[in-house]
Design an enzyme around this catalytic site. Structure first.
Site, mmCIF file in Angstrom:
data_model
loop_
_atom_site.group_PDB
_atom_site.id
_atom_site.type_symbol
_atom_site.label_atom_id
_atom_site.label_comp_id
_atom_site.label_asym_id
_atom_site.label_seq_id
_atom_site.Cartn_x
_atom_site.Cartn_y
_atom_site.Cartn_z
ATOM 1 C CB SER A 26 0.081 5.792 -5.686
ATOM 2 O OG SER A 26 -1.269 5.846 -5.255
ATOM 3 C CB THR B 94 -4.323 -2.344 0.831
ATOM 4 O OG1 THR B 94 -4.552 -0.964 1.152
ATOM 5 C CG2 THR B 94 -2.993 -2.785 1.420
ATOM 6 C CG ASP C 180 -3.328 5.398 6.893
ATOM 7 O OD1 ASP C 180 -2.395 6.151 6.562
ATOM 8 O OD2 ASP C 180 -4.390 5.310 6.249
ATOM 9 C CE LYS D 218 -6.052 5.528 3.224
ATOM 10 N NZ LYS D 218 -4.885 6.147 2.555
#
Length: 508
Positions: A202, A206, A264, A296
């Site tokens: 990808s 952000t 998320d 994350k």
């Protein structure tokens, strides 16, 4: 009837069109309150119809009374030449919204309902507000079976690739750690070994750079499916932008709403990652889950729960997955931002003595796990094989072939010439680095829009520093970006330093 006109307005991800207030074919007032319209080609041999958000324009230079002006996204998706004749009509609300409303009340959706929702989202029938409602309702409560159904539905909405080899490997990191460009090292190692790895990646949304953004410093990443197939057949691997080949397009639409809302969830993450791998034709995947206080995934318990859900859904859709937990406490390598990350990647592949040791070690670890999928290798021999391919230069040679096959970038991209060093406020030792904040500073500096923008790191956790010693350098290409990044770094550099006695030899 209206004539199609293209205007240079970026409304990603939505389809947006403009109708003249003085339209000769329709009364603009009747459409003013509408959120969506349907656009229909009047050429009976063409079935190009799309849904779009309608805006009314007063300026005749923007859209004439007999025209329908389309923003860049709507024009591309309608796929009709300028001047084509179209008609418009009020769009009916998607019937799948009924299932979303039930989900909001806590009901479990069926697989058919999820199929309908994902298809409507992929075809831009949902407004951002409706997508947000679906995401928030799902974030509140989603069953394992709903995750599985969502993964399958997302995978089948776009392109589905297939390959002749029985083993198609891939490696994916869930993100959240700047500079973690291991895919660009793992892929040529795997290619040099001979396993097929059609790596689709990808672009950043952000973060300061995605794999595709960094690879674009070196080569063309916007390839068609046929080009991608030819390169994989010849070189065993590629490193391309997944958006061009339309893998799991509903995921790309969902992400544009998820990120601003900071949604998320573990469930949506699993569906997002695995739908793309399934659509890409992968059979065996190594999943890197960095765990750290500003990554994350922030705790070991969260990492284990994510791994278990990944393993369950993978087994149900026929994917073999090997999950690896890695250190997510600080950035990887020395560069944050496309050109600085590309520099680090090539330093590792070239076996340069100053190559970032952490990026090299992590890449070899993950490449070893990927190579262990090869039935011809003795169990556990993958790591040693990866080291051999890197040390011998075979991985570098494979990377150079991949770059040439995709189209080597002719322009030499350098780090931004607007620079400012962020220095240590005291003597001490670096005890923590905030991945999230440092990524934001790099993004404010202009990354990844400006390939040369980002942060060049001089210190990592455990390093001793003297007051006034540089911690990292901000690179920017545009004055306002430079000022924004400096202001944020001055407020909080994202690096914690505990005061200790520092030897005079390292003082400034």
């Amino acid at each position: 009837m209206l004539k199609v006109k293209k205007i240079a307005i970026d409304t990603e991800p939505e389809n947006t069109v403009f109708l003249s207030k003085h339209c000769t074919s329709y009364r603009a007032e009747e459409f003013r309150a509408l959120k969506k319209i349907e656009i229909h080609s009047q050429d009976q041999t063409v079935k190009n119809n799309i849904l779009a958000t309608l805006l009314i324009a007063d300026d005749p230079s923007l859209v004439a009374p007999d025209e329908l002006a389309l923003g860049e996204q709507a024009f591309r998706r309608l796929a009709l030449p300028e001047g084509s004749i179209v008609s418009i009509a009020q769009a009916q609300p998607p019937t799948s919204l009924d299932a979303v409303r039930r989900k909001i009340t806590g009901e479990v959706m069926t697989a058919d309902e999820i199929d309908a929702i994902i298809e409507d989202i992929a075809n831009y029938r949902y407004s951002p507000m409706e997508i947000a409602a679906y995401l928030i309702a799902s974030a509140s409560f989603t069953t394992t079976e709903e995750v599985l159904a969502t993964t399958k539905a997302m995978a089948k909405t776009g392109t589905q690739l297939s390959w002749e080899s029985p083993i198609i490997v891939d490696k994916h990191c869930i993100g959240g750690v700047p500079g973690n460009r291991t895919s660009m090292i793992v892929t040529p190692i795997v290619a040099a070994h001979g396993l097929q790895m059609p790596k689709t990646s990808s672009r950043s949304i952000t973060s300061p750079s995605g794999t595709a953004d960094t690879m674009e410093v070196l080569a063309n990443v916007s390839l068609s499916i046929d080009q991608m197939r030819n390169i994989v057949q010849k070189e065993s691997a590629c490193l391309v932008w997944g958006g061009r080949v339309n893998l799991s397009p509903a995921d790309d639409v969902l992400i544009t709403v998820e990120r601003p809302l900071a949604i998320d969830t573990r469930e949506q993450m699993v569906a997002s990652i695995l739908s793309k791998k399934l659509a890409a034709g992968s059979t065996h995947i190594v999943l890197d889950i960095p765990v750290g206080p500003t990554a994350k995934v922030r705790t070991q318990n969260d990492a284990v729960r994510l791994r278990k859900l990944m393993e369950y859904v993978s087994s149900e859709i026929g994917l073999v997955i090997n999950t690896v937990f890695t250190d997510g406490s600080q950035p990887v390598g020395r560069g944050i931002g496309p050109v600085l990350e590309a520099r680090d990647v090539m330093a590792v592949l070239r076996n340069m003595p100053d190559a970032p040791a952490d990026l090299k070690a992590r890449s070899l670890l993950l490449a070893g796990h990927v190579l262990d999928f090869d039935p011809a290798l003795r169990g556990g021999a993958g790591r040693a094989r990866a080291q051999e391919l890197l040390d011998s230069g075979e991985a570098l040679a494979a990377m150079e072939r991949i770059i040439d096959a995709q189209g080597r970038t002719n322009e030499t991209i350098c780090p931004g010439n607007l620079t400012s060093e962020v220095v240590a406020p005291r003597n001490g030792q670096v005890t923590a680095m905030n991945c999230f904040r440092m990524a934001r500073i790099a993004r404010l500096a202009g990354a990844p829009m400006d390939k040369g923008a980002g942060l060049d790191l001089f210190k990592k956790v455990g390093d001793r520093v003297a007051k006034g010693e540089p911690l990292y350098r901000i690179h920017s290409c545009f004055s306002s970006d430079f000022q924004f990044a400096k202001a944020m770094a001055f407020e909080d550099a994202g690096i914690s330093i505990d005061a200790i006695e520092v030897q005079e030899s390292i003082s400034t």
